[in-house]
Write an enzyme that holds these catalytic residues in place. Structure first.
Site, PDB file in Angstrom:
ATOM      1  N   HIS A 124       8.934 -16.214  33.217  1.00  0.00           N
ATOM      2  CA  HIS A 124       7.824 -15.288  32.976  1.00  0.00           C
ATOM      3  C   HIS A 124       8.092 -14.032  33.820  1.00  0.00           C
ATOM      4  O   HIS A 124       8.678 -14.125  34.899  1.00  0.00           O
ATOM      5  CB  HIS A 124       6.543 -15.980  33.448  1.00  0.00           C
ATOM      6  N   ASP A 201       7.662 -21.832  40.157  1.00  0.00           N
ATOM      7  CA  ASP A 201       6.520 -21.246  39.453  1.00  0.00           C
ATOM      8  C   ASP A 201       5.864 -22.389  38.681  1.00  0.00           C
ATOM      9  O   ASP A 201       6.359 -22.819  37.642  1.00  0.00           O
ATOM     10  CB  ASP A 201       7.008 -20.136  38.523  1.00  0.00           C
TER      11      ASP A 201
HETATM   12  N1  PMP Z   1       4.296 -17.995  35.295  1.00  0.00           N
HETATM   13  C1  PMP Z   1       4.103 -18.653  34.147  1.00  0.00           C
HETATM   14  C2  PMP Z   1       5.112 -19.671  33.703  1.00  0.00           C
HETATM   15  C3  PMP Z   1       2.977 -18.385  33.374  1.00  0.00           C
HETATM   16  O1  PMP Z   1       2.788 -19.034  32.228  1.00  0.00           O
HETATM   17  C4  PMP Z   1       2.051 -17.414  33.825  1.00  0.00           C
HETATM   18  C5  PMP Z   1       0.837 -17.061  33.006  1.00  0.00           C
HETATM   19  N2  PMP Z   1       1.102 -16.844  31.638  1.00  0.00           N
HETATM   20  C6  PMP Z   1       2.298 -16.778  35.038  1.00  0.00           C
HETATM   21  C7  PMP Z   1       3.417 -17.091  35.742  1.00  0.00           C
HETATM   22  C8  PMP Z   1       1.359 -15.758  35.598  1.00  0.00           C
HETATM   23  O2  PMP Z   1       0.138 -16.358  35.922  1.00  0.00           O
HETATM   24  P1  PMP Z   1      -1.118 -15.475  36.300  1.00  0.00           P
HETATM   25  O3  PMP Z   1      -1.233 -14.421  35.233  1.00  0.00           O
HETATM   26  O4  PMP Z   1      -2.258 -16.446  36.273  1.00  0.00           O
HETATM   27  O5  PMP Z   1      -0.877 -14.906  37.649  1.00  0.00           O
END
Ligand code: PMP
Length: 407
Positions: A124, A201
């Site tokens: 991500h 993560d």
């Molecule tokens: N890492 C992953 C694998 C995610 O799926 C997400 C949210 N889609 C995030 C990080 C970011 O999370 P947040 O927007 O809640 O900070």
């Protein structure tokens, strides 16, 4: 699993019982955010109705109660992931802020020119961009582990990358774009034997699996409350105490200090050193209730149920003409990404929405892996504990109908 009562679970989620565009809502966008059980909604409302005050500032009863609620919620999260102590659990706004904290407070001070941070090609953006920002400042490099055409990490390429330049390895527990479950135990062990620290993560990990940070031996584990049945705006960073102890504060302000003077300021102890300013107290209380919700479920039966939904979706996908799966890893959880040949995912998403079916379409904040698969984005159905086989049927019936409009 017959003993897993999905109907009883669904009954705890008021938002699921509504019509969207004239049809019963089918919510399959859980990787973006999950819905909240009544117990979480009540915990937040009760907190504001009865106990609201600022925390750690004592002097009156409500403040003591708010502090007790806030710290009790922290202890619930500590127990959920089996951290060794509450000094290792830092509240953040979510996964994104947790990773930025580690990038700025752990990586930046130690990175030398030529050092490397290894991520994977399926991360991500939240687990890419914060590293690029510090790497640019430190003349270090962010190096991706290649991903196979099945959507799995190329583990021999990963081993080949591990050398003394690698200071940190940052990978997702589960990919939000492909659903791939990464072999994080192996990644952590191999990284440590090469002298690198590891951040996981866990945004898509904690919602689906029991996570034990001590058994994993990861150095950092980041996650978001809103993807695990809790509210938005609250999440956590787990870090090993010895590392957190050595790291400088991330943000400066109230709460994170011991003494402030113009001759020099001393910092508070863990975890408060990293929690500048008034925190999201109501959010933490809500997340505590979400942990109670998770703990009330047989987690193994939950994982079996979710795996059953995924298997059923995969088997239906095989007889859905023109459907191309994006990512076919052996171990998957949560997300099922696909395209319908000859159509654009955004059109598919819109036509599903017209039938009351919520999926996400787009690049899923994972542009590098979309590029590798040669697609601008995908449609993604993602499952939570309250989804049913009937809903998977609705999805595929919806796709057939979408095809009649688009093809
Ligand atoms: N890492 C992953 C694998 C995610 O799926 C997400 C949210 N889609 C995030 C990080 C970011 O999370 P947040 O927007 O809640 O900070």
């Amino acid at each position: 699993h017959n003993d897993f009562d999905v109907a009883a679970l669904r009954a705890q989620f008021p938002i699921l019982h509504q019509q969207v565009n004239g049809q019963a809502l089918v919510y399959l966008d859980n990787a973006a955010t999950t819905q909240k059980p009544q117990s979480v909604i009540d915990a937040i409302a009760d907190y504001y109705r009865c106990d609201n005050a600022n925390v750690h500032r004592g002097a009156h009863t409500l403040s003591d109660r708010a502090t007790a609620d806030f710290e009790a919620a922290r202890n619930k999260v500590v127990a959920l992931i089996n951290a060794a102590s509450n000094r290792e659990l830092i509240w953040t706004r979510g996964t994104t802020e947790a990773i930025n904290l580690v990038a700025q407070s752990y990586a930046k001070p130690i990175l030398k020119p030529g050092d490397r941070i290894v991520v994977s090609a399926m991360e991500h953006h939240a687990n890419i961009v914060p590293w690029q920002m510090v790497a640019a400042e430190c003349q270090a490099d962010v190096v991706p582990v290649p991903v196979t055409n099945d959507g799995e990490l190329d583990m021999s390429a990963f081993e080949g990358l591990l050398d003394e330049r690698v200071k940190l390895v940052a990978v997702g527990h589960v990919s939000n774009a492909l659903g791939t479950v990464n072999p994080i135990e192996d990644i952590i062990r191999l990284s440590h034997s090469a002298g690198a620290k590891v951040l996981i993560d866990g945004a898509q990990g904690v919602p689906h699996f029991e996570v034990d940070v001590q058994a994993l031996d990861c150095d950092f584990y980041a996650f978001s409350g809103h993807k695990m049945y809790g509210p938005t705006g609250i999440g956590a960073l787990y870090g090993k105490e010895a590392l957190l102890e050595r790291m400088p504060p991330y943000h400066g302000g109230g709460e994170m200090i011991k003494t402030v003077s113009f001759d020099g300021t001393t910092y508070n102890e863990l975890p408060f050193k990293f929690e500048a300013g008034t925190p999201n107290i109501g959010g933490a209380v809500g997340l505590g209730a979400a942990v109670d919700f998770l703990q009330s479920i047989d987690r193994r039966a939950m994982a079996d149920h979710e795996a059953g939904l995924m298997r059923y979706a995969h088997s239906k996908a095989e007889s859905c003409e023109g459907l191309r799966r994006i990512g076919c890893a052996k171990q998957v959880a949560g997300a099922f990404s696909f395209l319908l040949e000859g159509t654009h995912p955004a059109d598919v998403g819109m036509l599903l929405d017209q039938q009351g079916i919520a999926v996400r379409t787009g690049d899923h904040c994972a542009q590098p892996i979309m590029k590798q698969f040669g697609v601008p984005g995908t449609a993604r159905a993602s499952f939570a504990v309250y989804n049913t086989m009937d809903e998977v049927d609705r999805l595929f019936a919806g796709l057939e109908k979408a095809k009649t409009f688009l093809l």
